[in-house]
Write an enzyme that holds these catalytic residues in place. Structure first.
Site, PDB file in Angstrom:
ATOM      1  N   ASN A 162      -6.952  12.220  10.193  1.00 27.07           N
ATOM      2  CA  ASN A 162      -6.706  12.782  11.694  1.00 27.07           C
ATOM      3  C   ASN A 162      -7.884  13.808  12.001  1.00 27.07           C
ATOM      4  OD1 ASN A 162      -4.102  11.344  12.183  1.00 27.07           O
ATOM      5  ND2 ASN A 162      -3.373  12.707  10.659  1.00 27.07           N
ATOM      6  N   HIS A 166       0.802  -1.274   0.047  1.00 24.35           N
ATOM      7  CA  HIS A 166       0.184   0.120  -0.093  1.00 24.35           C
ATOM      8  C   HIS A 166       0.700   1.128   0.023  1.00 24.35           C
ATOM      9  CE1 HIS A 166       0.002  -0.090   4.498  1.00 24.35           C
ATOM     10  NE2 HIS A 166       0.216   1.055   4.469  1.00 24.35           N
ATOM     11  N   GLU A 194      -1.308  10.063 -11.856  1.00 31.08           N
ATOM     12  CA  GLU A 194      -1.113   9.876 -13.429  1.00 31.08           C
ATOM     13  C   GLU A 194      -1.997   8.983 -13.877  1.00 31.08           C
ATOM     14  OE1 GLU A 194       2.645   9.379 -16.414  1.00 31.08           O
ATOM     15  OE2 GLU A 194       2.774   8.980 -14.169  1.00 31.08           O
ATOM     16  N   GLU A 232      -4.011   3.727   1.311  1.00 28.15           N
ATOM     17  CA  GLU A 232      -4.502   3.929   2.479  1.00 28.15           C
ATOM     18  C   GLU A 232      -4.692   5.482   2.847  1.00 28.15           C
ATOM     19  OE1 GLU A 232      -2.386   3.713   7.316  1.00 28.15           O
ATOM     20  OE2 GLU A 232      -1.386   2.550   5.475  1.00 28.15           O
ATOM     21  N   HIS A 255       3.966  11.326  -7.275  1.00 31.25           N
ATOM     22  CA  HIS A 255       2.460  11.010  -7.641  1.00 31.25           C
ATOM     23  C   HIS A 255       2.155   9.516  -7.576  1.00 31.25           C
ATOM     24  CE1 HIS A 255       4.819  10.439 -11.472  1.00 31.25           C
ATOM     25  NE2 HIS A 255       3.731   9.527 -11.606  1.00 31.25           N
ATOM     26  N   ARG A 262      -2.273  11.345   3.573  1.00 26.72           N
ATOM     27  CA  ARG A 262      -3.286  11.848   4.691  1.00 26.72           C
ATOM     28  C   ARG A 262      -4.144  12.747   4.082  1.00 26.72           C
ATOM     29  NH1 ARG A 262      -0.894  10.932   9.568  1.00 26.72           N
ATOM     30  NH2 ARG A 262       1.501  10.584   9.256  1.00 26.72           N
TER      31      ARG A 262
END
Length: 131
Positions: free
Chosen positions: A57, A6, A122, A53, A72, A10
């Site tokens: 927060n 993965h 992309e 993932e 990217h 954030r």
């Protein structure tokens, strides 16, 4: 041998991010783990075990500063022209289609799109190196 599983980013607004990644790339929630201060949401496409993932927060109120180190994510598609048109119809604001050449030959056809948090993705025509 290590196997990539993965990549984490954030995000500020869980709902906006889930909507974007579902509409743009068909990513589905594979797991959603809620903790007192944050959540981890694993997104996966049915064709691949690799996951994105999303980390949310809960106390974060300001967008994240991506800085100048982030590159990217990339995905391959069977028909980049059709995908570009679909992104336009979905109002996902794709960048222009590019024809990337090396030694006079097309190496890749692609465009970039930006997610709600400013991350670049992309979208590459399948074939050659990007099969």
């Amino acid at each position: 041998m290590a196997k990539p599983v993965h990549s984490m980013i954030r995000v500020l607004d869980e709902a906006k991010s889930l909507n974007f990644y579902a509409r743009a790339f068909g990513l589905e929630v594979a797991d959603h783990l809620k903790f007192p201060d944050f959540a981890l949401i694993y997104l996966r496409h049915p064709s691949s075990p690799f996951e994105v993932e999303l980390t949310v927060n809960f106390d974060r109120k300001e967008p994240y500063a991506l800085g100048d180190g982030y590159g990217h994510l990339a995905v391959v598609v069977d028909d980049v022209v059709a995908e570009h048109l679909r992104f336009e119809r979905e109002r996902l604001s794709p960048g222009p289609l590019r024809d990337f050449k090396h030694d006079g030959k097309t190496l890749a056809r692609f465009f970039f799109v930006t997610d709600p948090d400013g991350y670049k993705i992309e979208v590459i025509q399948r074939g050659g190196r990007f099969g």
